[in-house]
Design an enzyme around this catalytic site. Sequence first.
Site, PDB file in Angstrom:
ATOM      1  N   HIS A   1      -1.737   3.076   6.711  1.00 18.89           N
ATOM      2  CA  HIS A   1      -2.823   2.125   6.991  1.00 18.89           C
ATOM      3  C   HIS A   1      -4.173   2.823   6.874  1.00 18.89           C
ATOM      4  CE1 HIS A   1      -5.241  -0.986   8.797  1.00 18.89           C
ATOM      5  NE2 HIS A   1      -5.677  -0.130   9.676  1.00 18.89           N
TER       6      HIS A   1
ATOM      7  N   TYR B   1       6.587   3.302  11.094  1.00 14.80           N
ATOM      8  CA  TYR B   1       7.077   1.921  11.028  1.00 14.80           C
ATOM      9  C   TYR B   1       7.780   1.585   9.711  1.00 14.80           C
ATOM     10  CZ  TYR B   1       2.567   1.995   8.729  1.00 14.80           C
ATOM     11  OH  TYR B   1       1.513   2.340   7.922  1.00 14.80           O
TER      12      TYR B   1
ATOM     13  N   ARG C   1       0.857  -1.196   0.000  1.00 14.76           N
ATOM     14  CA  ARG C   1       0.000   0.000   0.000  1.00 14.76           C
ATOM     15  C   ARG C   1       0.886   1.236   0.000  1.00 14.76           C
ATOM     16  NH1 ARG C   1       0.363   1.125   5.466  1.00 14.76           N
ATOM     17  NH2 ARG C   1      -0.067  -0.619   6.862  1.00 14.76           N
TER      18      ARG C   1
END
Lengths: 327, 334
Positions: free
Chosen positions: B246, B254, B242
């Site tokens: 998120h 991250y 992606r």
Amino acid sequence: MAVVREITFAQALNEALDYEMAKDEKVVVMGEDVGVYGGIYGVTAGLYDKYGPERVRDTPIAESGFIGTSVGAAATGLLRPVVELMFIDFLGVAYDQIYNQAAKMRYMFGGKAKIPMVLRTTCGAGFSAAAQHSQSLHALFVHVPGLKVVMPSTPYDAKGLLISSIEDDDPVVFIEHKGLYAIKGPVPEEPYSIPLGEADVKKEGKDVTIVATAAMVHKSLEVAKKLEEEGISVEVVDPRTLVPLDVDTILNSIKKTGRLVVVDEGYPRCGFATDIAALAVSRAFDALKAPVKIITPPATPVPFSPALEKEWIPSSEKIEKAVREVL
Amino acid sequence: MVVEEIPKETLLWMYETMVKIRVHEEKVAELFAQGKIPGFVHLYVGEEAVAVGVMANLRKDDFITSTHRGHGHYIAKGGCIEASMAELFGKKTGICKGKGGSMHIADLDIGELGANGIVGGGIPHAVGAGLGIKLNGLDSVAVAFFGEGASNQQNFHEGINIASIWKLPVVFVCENNLYQISLPYSKQQAIKSVAERGKAYGIPGVAVDGQDVLAVYEVAKEAIERARRGEGPTLIEVKTYRFRGHFEGDPEVYRSKDEVEWWKKNKDPIKLFEEKLLSKGIATKEELDAIWEKVKREIEDAVKFAEESPWPTKEDVVEDVFSTPTKGVLVWQW
């Protein structure tokens, strides 16, 4: 008048399943040991031989998987599953599929989905089955919007309500008390349906209303019969379906007698009994001549020892005492 | 798979649909940043080839179950963008009348059994659709989309096991985008590939490059045809990425910017597909540019429709809980 034969609660349920399976090919029965074994309480006995393994499906022990499978099958409109959760105590392993999925799909999808499925399950203590096989967790289903919740007390009601539940286009949780499977009662051979949301006055009376569910209906009727000999007239109301709730019948009874005892085998806090008590004080307070009494087990897990379990389950003595206290 | 084996019409549909998802998602990001779209929004940018490669093999009477990152699945299955855009805004004209929002986009009329806010929650629903298909003697299939995080969840294991023992026409498509929110794939499971899990359930497990729409198309085609023939389920792991966080607003602590840029530069599924279409002479630059222009207008129209649509009314709150009216009180209000 023709004599109506007497059959057991389990047989009455079996007749309802048989009738619906014969009538509608979309009706399939699924769950653990429902096939060759006929269900651990014999409710699905004979269906496997009659309708075959495609429509009477033994599942792996995967409650979330097979209940979720039923939800999906129902949502497509291709099937009308009647799925068995062997003990209501196991609902935790599958609860998401019931309260987040089945219950909410219609609303979340803006009214486009229909979820015509029935989740049959068992509740009730009294068999020394201890804390993970004895609970009456019906309130957990009543608590979540989107589920219809049925809890019959007699063979007659069991047959008529199961037929209505299977024919309903919404997810219905159909809760059977283990202590009732063997009781017998008059049940017509022909199919009939009992509308969901219609309470039954199991016994009429003038002085006190007892609202009771499942096995507690029978205990309450025993108490009513005993007190009748003393001239105390007890009315016993069995809601039969907890969602939808027949508020009118319950309130009319409370207004008539002015006194209310609620008896339920569910846990005491935020339970079905407290719900009925809240209904009474919020909508029929003026009619009440005494504080409402609530009889439930204590807020403990269900104990194993017969001596302890007997104390845990609401007893006829406790119901009788409560009735005398509100008089 | 070589492009020559696929009809031009299908190839252009695939291109247009990928572009549609990209433009839609980038527009939604913009609208969310402007505060016009409420709630949580999880975008599909970078993963377009997955939905499109699979859906190019599906018919209207096939079913899918989707995830909280579901806009791409919905668009590729043939959903109405005006209705879904209005849904993202929470408007009455939304596909779910403003009651579901981004995480619950569903349309049973096109076999979209619902995006799902619960990770893995929809997997058994596809199994149920497969059971319905089988018992009704149909030749449809059901495809469950889910992420690699969901492949650790009970519904994955239970659902796939049931589909396998009952030989149901279900295809399990795991979109491995390498991150379960912030947790990288290597810290989620000890196996190298989710596809290996097929072995545990006695079904084929296939891994494929999810940035190559033709590769996804080919693998999905085989699995779907296998399911239609009554030979049971397949697990497909689509390795993808992606490009955005998120959710919109994710600080993305991250992973490095370099990593994201590498993927955007080297593995953009639309760019890769475009190069192939041009180099093989299947489409001209002008044809493809025209597709972008057409799609942009379509998305702008959908936004206009959503913005101009009315809000639901207070009466709508208590509607749509149940379908069968019954006696007694169904929707409780003290």
